[in-house]
Design a protein around this motif. Structure first.
Motif, PDB file in Angstrom:
ATOM      1  N   LYS A  43       0.832  -1.205   0.000  1.00 28.70           N
ATOM      2  CA  LYS A  43       0.000   0.000   0.000  1.00 28.70           C
ATOM      3  C   LYS A  43       0.867   1.256   0.000  1.00 28.70           C
ATOM      4  O   LYS A  43       0.569   2.227  -0.697  1.00 28.70           O
ATOM      5  N   GLY A  44       1.958   1.237   0.757  1.00 26.90           N
ATOM      6  CA  GLY A  44       2.855   2.389   0.798  1.00 26.90           C
ATOM      7  C   GLY A  44       3.503   2.657  -0.547  1.00 26.90           C
ATOM      8  O   GLY A  44       3.613   3.807  -0.978  1.00 26.90           O
ATOM      9  N   LEU A  45       3.938   1.601  -1.208  1.00 29.15           N
ATOM     10  CA  LEU A  45       4.537   1.772  -2.533  1.00 29.15           C
ATOM     11  C   LEU A  45       3.510   2.248  -3.549  1.00 29.15           C
ATOM     12  O   LEU A  45       3.806   3.100  -4.391  1.00 29.15           O
ATOM     13  N   ALA A  46       2.295   1.706  -3.464  1.00 31.10           N
ATOM     14  CA  ALA A  46       1.226   2.154  -4.365  1.00 31.10           C
ATOM     15  C   ALA A  46       0.951   3.639  -4.148  1.00 31.10           C
ATOM     16  O   ALA A  46       0.769   4.394  -5.106  1.00 31.10           O
ATOM     17  N   LYS A  47       0.949   4.057  -2.878  1.00 35.52           N
ATOM     18  CA  LYS A  47       0.707   5.461  -2.552  1.00 35.52           C
ATOM     19  C   LYS A  47       1.797   6.351  -3.152  1.00 35.52           C
ATOM     20  O   LYS A  47       1.513   7.398  -3.730  1.00 35.52           O
ATOM     21  N   LEU A  48       3.032   5.934  -3.035  1.00 34.44           N
ATOM     22  CA  LEU A  48       4.148   6.702  -3.586  1.00 34.44           C
ATOM     23  C   LEU A  48       4.073   6.779  -5.108  1.00 34.44           C
ATOM     24  O   LEU A  48       4.139   7.863  -5.698  1.00 34.44           O
ATOM     25  N   VAL A  49       3.910   5.644  -5.759  1.00 39.56           N
ATOM     26  CA  VAL A  49       3.895   5.602  -7.224  1.00 39.56           C
ATOM     27  C   VAL A  49       2.701   6.381  -7.773  1.00 39.56           C
ATOM     28  O   VAL A  49       2.848   7.195  -8.691  1.00 39.56           O
ATOM     29  N   LEU A  50       1.527   6.137  -7.206  1.00 40.43           N
ATOM     30  CA  LEU A  50       0.347   6.844  -7.693  1.00 40.43           C
ATOM     31  C   LEU A  50       0.426   8.343  -7.383  1.00 40.43           C
ATOM     32  O   LEU A  50      -0.052   9.169  -8.161  1.00 40.43           O
ATOM     33  N   GLY A  51       1.049   8.680  -6.268  1.00 41.67           N
ATOM     34  CA  GLY A  51       1.251  10.095  -5.949  1.00 41.67           C
ATOM     35  C   GLY A  51       2.148  10.777  -6.967  1.00 41.67           C
ATOM     36  O   GLY A  51       1.890  11.904  -7.385  1.00 41.67           O
ATOM     37  N   LEU A  52       3.210  10.090  -7.364  1.00 42.45           N
ATOM     38  CA  LEU A  52       4.107  10.650  -8.390  1.00 42.45           C
ATOM     39  C   LEU A  52       3.400  10.768  -9.735  1.00 42.45           C
ATOM     40  O   LEU A  52       3.563  11.768 -10.446  1.00 42.45           O
ATOM     41  N   ILE A  53       2.607   9.773 -10.071  1.00 39.80           N
ATOM     42  CA  ILE A  53       1.862   9.828 -11.331  1.00 39.80           C
ATOM     43  C   ILE A  53       0.860  10.979 -11.288  1.00 39.80           C
ATOM     44  O   ILE A  53       0.702  11.710 -12.268  1.00 39.80           O
ATOM     45  N   GLU A  54       0.210  11.177 -10.145  1.00 37.45           N
ATOM     46  CA  GLU A  54      -0.731  12.290 -10.001  1.00 37.45           C
ATOM     47  C   GLU A  54      -0.005  13.629 -10.139  1.00 37.45           C
ATOM     48  O   GLU A  54      -0.505  14.553 -10.775  1.00 37.45           O
ATOM     49  N   LEU A  55       1.174  13.735  -9.553  1.00 36.70           N
ATOM     50  CA  LEU A  55       1.968  14.960  -9.687  1.00 36.70           C
ATOM     51  C   LEU A  55       2.278  15.231 -11.161  1.00 36.70           C
ATOM     52  O   LEU A  55       2.111  16.351 -11.657  1.00 36.70           O
ATOM     53  N   LEU A  56       2.709  14.221 -11.876  1.00 35.52           N
ATOM     54  CA  LEU A  56       3.019  14.384 -13.302  1.00 35.52           C
ATOM     55  C   LEU A  56       1.770  14.742 -14.098  1.00 35.52           C
ATOM     56  O   LEU A  56       1.813  15.571 -15.007  1.00 35.52           O
ATOM     57  N   ARG A  57       0.623  14.156 -13.739  1.00 34.18           N
ATOM     58  CA  ARG A  57      -0.632  14.483 -14.418  1.00 34.18           C
ATOM     59  C   ARG A  57      -0.982  15.955 -14.220  1.00 34.18           C
ATOM     60  O   ARG A  57      -1.350  16.655 -15.157  1.00 34.18           O
ATOM     61  N   GLN A  58      -0.807  16.428 -12.994  1.00 33.38           N
ATOM     62  CA  GLN A  58      -1.094  17.835 -12.705  1.00 33.38           C
ATOM     63  C   GLN A  58      -0.156  18.757 -13.489  1.00 33.38           C
ATOM     64  O   GLN A  58      -0.582  19.789 -14.011  1.00 33.38           O
ATOM     65  N   LEU A  59       1.107  18.391 -13.571  1.00 31.25           N
ATOM     66  CA  LEU A  59       2.061  19.196 -14.339  1.00 31.25           C
ATOM     67  C   LEU A  59       1.703  19.201 -15.826  1.00 31.25           C
ATOM     68  O   LEU A  59       1.780  20.239 -16.484  1.00 31.25           O
ATOM     69  N   MET A  60       1.301  18.050 -16.355  1.00 36.86           N
ATOM     70  CA  MET A  60       0.890  17.985 -17.764  1.00 36.86           C
ATOM     71  C   MET A  60      -0.357  18.829 -17.995  1.00 36.86           C
ATOM     72  O   MET A  60      -0.477  19.505 -19.020  1.00 36.86           O
ATOM     73  N   GLU A  61      -1.273  18.802 -17.031  1.00 36.02           N
ATOM     74  CA  GLU A  61      -2.493  19.591 -17.152  1.00 36.02           C
ATOM     75  C   GLU A  61      -2.163  21.091 -17.179  1.00 36.02           C
ATOM     76  O   GLU A  61      -2.706  21.834 -17.989  1.00 36.02           O
ATOM     77  N   ARG A  62      -1.261  21.507 -16.314  1.00 38.93           N
ATOM     78  CA  ARG A  62      -0.865  22.920 -16.296  1.00 38.93           C
ATOM     79  C   ARG A  62      -0.202  23.331 -17.611  1.00 38.93           C
ATOM     80  O   ARG A  62      -0.437  24.416 -18.130  1.00 38.93           O
TER      81      ARG A  62
END
Length: 119
Positions: A43-62
C-alpha cells in the motif's frame, strides 16, 4: 506567455530544475511515509507511485492550459488532450481504490512547489 517551443535555453533549464526539485521532494516525502512491515509495504509503494503519477498528471495539465492559453493548440488537440487527461485521472483514482487509497491520500504535500507558477 510562451510555450515550450519559444522558451529560451535558460527558461527551459529553469523549468527542468523546478521539475527535478518537485520530483525529489515528492520522492522524499513518499519514502518517509512507507512503512516497512510486510502488510503495509504494498500500500505504501502504491501510494508513492500513484502520488508521483498524479503529480506528473497535474504538471501535464498545467502545461496543456498554458499551451491552450498561448493559442498553440488546435480545437482537436485541445479536445484530445482533455480526454486523455480525464482518462488518466480516472485510472489513477481507480488504481488508488484498488489499494484502499482515497484521492486525497495521493497528495504529496509539496507545499508551494505545486502551486507555484512561472510565467
Amino acid at each position: 506567455m510562451t510555450d515550450r517551443h519559444n522558451q529560451t535555453p535558460a527558461e527551459m533549464e529553469a523549468a527542468i530544475e523546478d521539475l527535478k526539485r518537485q520530483i525529489s521532494t515528492a520522492t522524499q516525502a513518499g519514502m518517509q511515509r512507507i512503512a516497512c512491515d510486510p502488510e503495509s509495504i504494498e500500500k505504501g509503494l502504491a501510494k508513492l507511485v500513484l502520488g508521483l503519477i498524479e503529480l506528473l498528471r497535474q504538471l501535464m495539465e498545467r502545461q496543456a492550459v498554458r499551451r491552450m492559453e498561448g493559442g498553440s493548440l488546435t480545437d482537436e488537440q485541445i479536445e484530445n488532450m482533455g480526454q486523455a487527461l480525464m482518462k488518466l485521472e480516472e485510472k489513477i483514482h481507480e488504481l488508488a481504490a484498488q489499494f484502499g487509497l482515497k484521492p486525497e491520500d495521493l497528495n504529496l504535500q509539496l507545499g508551494p512547489l505545486v502551486g507555484a507558477r512561472k510565467d
